[in-house]
Design a protein around this motif. Structure first.
Motif, PDB file in Angstrom:
ATOM      1  N   GLU A 170      69.853 -21.650  51.983  1.00 50.32           N
ATOM      2  CA  GLU A 170      70.452 -20.436  51.429  1.00 50.32           C
ATOM      3  C   GLU A 170      71.566 -20.753  50.437  1.00 50.32           C
ATOM      4  N   THR A 171      72.278 -21.842  50.637  1.00 47.82           N
ATOM      5  CA  THR A 171      73.384 -22.192  49.741  1.00 47.82           C
ATOM      6  C   THR A 171      72.918 -22.997  48.522  1.00 47.82           C
ATOM      7  N   PHE A 172      71.728 -23.572  48.579  1.00 53.02           N
ATOM      8  CA  PHE A 172      71.249 -24.368  47.447  1.00 53.02           C
ATOM      9  C   PHE A 172      71.071 -23.532  46.188  1.00 53.02           C
ATOM     10  N   VAL A 173      70.932 -22.222  46.326  1.00 55.43           N
ATOM     11  CA  VAL A 173      70.835 -21.347  45.156  1.00 55.43           C
ATOM     12  C   VAL A 173      72.085 -21.490  44.296  1.00 55.43           C
ATOM     13  N   LEU A 174      73.215 -21.717  44.953  1.00 51.42           N
ATOM     14  CA  LEU A 174      74.477 -21.858  44.223  1.00 51.42           C
ATOM     15  C   LEU A 174      74.540 -23.158  43.431  1.00 51.42           C
ATOM     16  N   LEU A 175      73.755 -24.140  43.826  1.00 50.00           N
ATOM     17  CA  LEU A 175      73.774 -25.424  43.122  1.00 50.00           C
ATOM     18  C   LEU A 175      73.305 -25.272  41.685  1.00 50.00           C
ATOM     19  N   GLN A 176      72.364 -24.371  41.443  1.00 53.60           N
ATOM     20  CA  GLN A 176      71.891 -24.175  40.079  1.00 53.60           C
ATOM     21  C   GLN A 176      73.038 -23.709  39.186  1.00 53.60           C
ATOM     22  N   SER A 177      73.902 -22.863  39.717  1.00 49.35           N
ATOM     23  CA  SER A 177      75.069 -22.423  38.946  1.00 49.35           C
ATOM     24  C   SER A 177      75.971 -23.603  38.629  1.00 49.35           C
ATOM     25  N   CYS A 178      76.132 -24.487  39.578  1.00 51.21           N
ATOM     26  CA  CYS A 178      76.953 -25.683  39.374  1.00 51.21           C
ATOM     27  C   CYS A 178      76.347 -26.554  38.268  1.00 51.21           C
ATOM     28  N   LEU A 179      75.039 -26.739  38.321  1.00 52.14           N
ATOM     29  CA  LEU A 179      74.368 -27.547  37.305  1.00 52.14           C
ATOM     30  C   LEU A 179      74.420 -26.887  35.926  1.00 52.14           C
ATOM     31  N   ASP A 180      74.529 -25.569  35.906  1.00 57.03           N
ATOM     32  CA  ASP A 180      74.640 -24.843  34.640  1.00 57.03           C
ATOM     33  C   ASP A 180      76.067 -24.822  34.106  1.00 57.03           C
ATOM     34  N   GLY A 181      77.006 -25.437  34.817  1.00 60.06           N
ATOM     35  CA  GLY A 181      78.378 -25.556  34.319  1.00 60.06           C
ATOM     36  C   GLY A 181      79.369 -24.582  34.917  1.00 60.06           C
ATOM     37  N   TYR A 182      78.960 -23.804  35.895  1.00 61.43           N
ATOM     38  CA  TYR A 182      79.882 -22.860  36.518  1.00 61.43           C
ATOM     39  C   TYR A 182      80.601 -23.516  37.686  1.00 61.43           C
ATOM     40  N   ASN A 183      81.799 -23.019  37.984  1.00 64.56           N
ATOM     41  CA  ASN A 183      82.536 -23.496  39.147  1.00 64.56           C
ATOM     42  C   ASN A 183      81.925 -22.898  40.406  1.00 64.56           C
ATOM     43  N   VAL A 184      81.723 -23.718  41.406  1.00 64.29           N
ATOM     44  CA  VAL A 184      81.164 -23.277  42.683  1.00 64.29           C
ATOM     45  C   VAL A 184      82.042 -23.842  43.792  1.00 64.29           C
ATOM     46  N   THR A 185      82.391 -23.007  44.747  1.00 63.07           N
ATOM     47  CA  THR A 185      83.178 -23.440  45.904  1.00 63.07           C
ATOM     48  C   THR A 185      82.491 -22.983  47.167  1.00 63.07           C
ATOM     49  N   LEU A 186      82.329 -23.903  48.088  1.00 68.16           N
ATOM     50  CA  LEU A 186      81.844 -23.582  49.428  1.00 68.16           C
ATOM     51  C   LEU A 186      82.953 -23.942  50.396  1.00 68.16           C
ATOM     52  N   PHE A 187      83.327 -23.017  51.255  1.00 67.21           N
ATOM     53  CA  PHE A 187      84.315 -23.367  52.265  1.00 67.21           C
ATOM     54  C   PHE A 187      84.009 -22.624  53.546  1.00 67.21           C
ATOM     55  N   ALA A 188      84.468 -23.192  54.631  1.00 69.51           N
ATOM     56  CA  ALA A 188      84.257 -22.607  55.954  1.00 69.51           C
ATOM     57  C   ALA A 188      85.595 -22.087  56.468  1.00 69.51           C
ATOM     58  N   TYR A 189      85.549 -20.925  57.074  1.00 71.56           N
ATOM     59  CA  TYR A 189      86.757 -20.285  57.574  1.00 71.56           C
ATOM     60  C   TYR A 189      86.473 -19.733  58.965  1.00 71.56           C
ATOM     61  N   GLY A 190      87.415 -19.889  59.851  1.00 68.18           N
ATOM     62  CA  GLY A 190      87.254 -19.339  61.195  1.00 68.18           C
ATOM     63  C   GLY A 190      88.222 -19.991  62.156  1.00 68.18           C
ATOM     64  N   GLN A 191      88.223 -19.482  63.368  1.00 70.37           N
ATOM     65  CA  GLN A 191      89.149 -20.003  64.364  1.00 70.37           C
ATOM     66  C   GLN A 191      88.695 -21.367  64.873  1.00 70.37           C
ATOM     67  N   THR A 192      89.580 -22.033  65.561  1.00 67.62           N
ATOM     68  CA  THR A 192      89.284 -23.327  66.146  1.00 67.62           C
ATOM     69  C   THR A 192      88.094 -23.210  67.087  1.00 67.62           C
ATOM     70  N   GLY A 193      87.148 -24.121  66.940  1.00 62.42           N
ATOM     71  CA  GLY A 193      85.979 -24.128  67.799  1.00 62.42           C
ATOM     72  C   GLY A 193      84.854 -23.214  67.344  1.00 62.42           C
ATOM     73  N   ALA A 194      84.986 -22.649  66.140  1.00 62.70           N
ATOM     74  CA  ALA A 194      83.977 -21.705  65.655  1.00 62.70           C
ATOM     75  C   ALA A 194      82.759 -22.391  65.041  1.00 62.70           C
ATOM     76  N   GLY A 195      82.829 -23.696  64.779  1.00 67.04           N
ATOM     77  CA  GLY A 195      81.683 -24.416  64.236  1.00 67.04           C
ATOM     78  C   GLY A 195      81.789 -24.775  62.764  1.00 67.04           C
ATOM     79  N   LYS A 196      82.999 -24.702  62.207  1.00 63.85           N
ATOM     80  CA  LYS A 196      83.174 -25.010  60.788  1.00 63.85           C
ATOM     81  C   LYS A 196      82.830 -26.461  60.476  1.00 63.85           C
ATOM     82  N   THR A 197      83.354 -27.388  61.253  1.00 67.18           N
ATOM     83  CA  THR A 197      83.115 -28.806  61.007  1.00 67.18           C
ATOM     84  C   THR A 197      81.645 -29.139  61.167  1.00 67.18           C
ATOM     85  N   TYR A 198      81.006 -28.583  62.181  1.00 62.58           N
ATOM     86  CA  TYR A 198      79.575 -28.845  62.376  1.00 62.58           C
ATOM     87  C   TYR A 198      78.783 -28.334  61.179  1.00 62.58           C
TER      88      TYR A 198
END
Length: 146
Positions: free
Chosen positions: A98-126
């Motif tokens: 689902e996130t690979f769609v954003l890679l095309q924007s990156c390859l086209d020269g646009y800025n792309v940021t992916l980040f995880a947000y949530g409380q401790t133990g929510a699964g961000k690191t995984y």
């Protein structure tokens, strides 16, 4: 002639991709629900899922119930909407796809940021780093870009 056709098709694809992103919006919010841990389920006789997914992109947070099914809270269920929902059964591959769609924007020269947000133990690191057997988004994205 082949180079001219390639350039024409590349520009047409890029224009369509840009239009699609403009329609969807430049900021998208995904939500991933992690499964209950064994520690969370071992103390209750009855484990009731605290979330459900009524429609694509929605998550319903249910009122708190005790082990007998009696309501412990007076508030009503809450429904939240996201651009995409990943239930607790989602795999790393599904999230990456689902996130690979954003890679095309990156390859086209646009800025792309992916980040995880949530409380401790929510699964961000995984989700972002994964495990050696099941890599997360970071290594999958870098692998896809290279």
């Amino acid at each position: 002639e082949v180079q001219a056709r390639y350039t024409f098709e590349y520009e047409a694809r890029r224009k369509l991709h840009d239009q699609l992103l403009e329609v969807k919006g430049n900021i998208r919010v995904f939500c991933r629900i992690r499964p209950l841990t064994p520690e969370e389920t071992k103390n209750d006789d009855v484990v009731r899922a605290c979330v459900s997914f009524p429609m694509d992109g929605q998550v319903r947070v249910h009122r708190k119930l005790d082990s007998k099914g009696d309501i412990l809270e007076t508030r009503t269920d809450q429904v939240f909407e996201y651009d995409h929902m990943f239930p607790s059964s989602s795999t790393q591959e599904e999230v990456a796809k689902e996130t690979f769609v954003l890679l095309q924007s990156c390859l086209d020269g646009y800025n792309v940021t992916l980040f995880a947000y949530g409380q401790t133990g929510a699964g961000k690191t995984y989700t972002m780093e994964g495990t050696p057997e099941c890599p997360g988004l970071a290594s999958r994205v870098v692998g896809e870009l290279l």
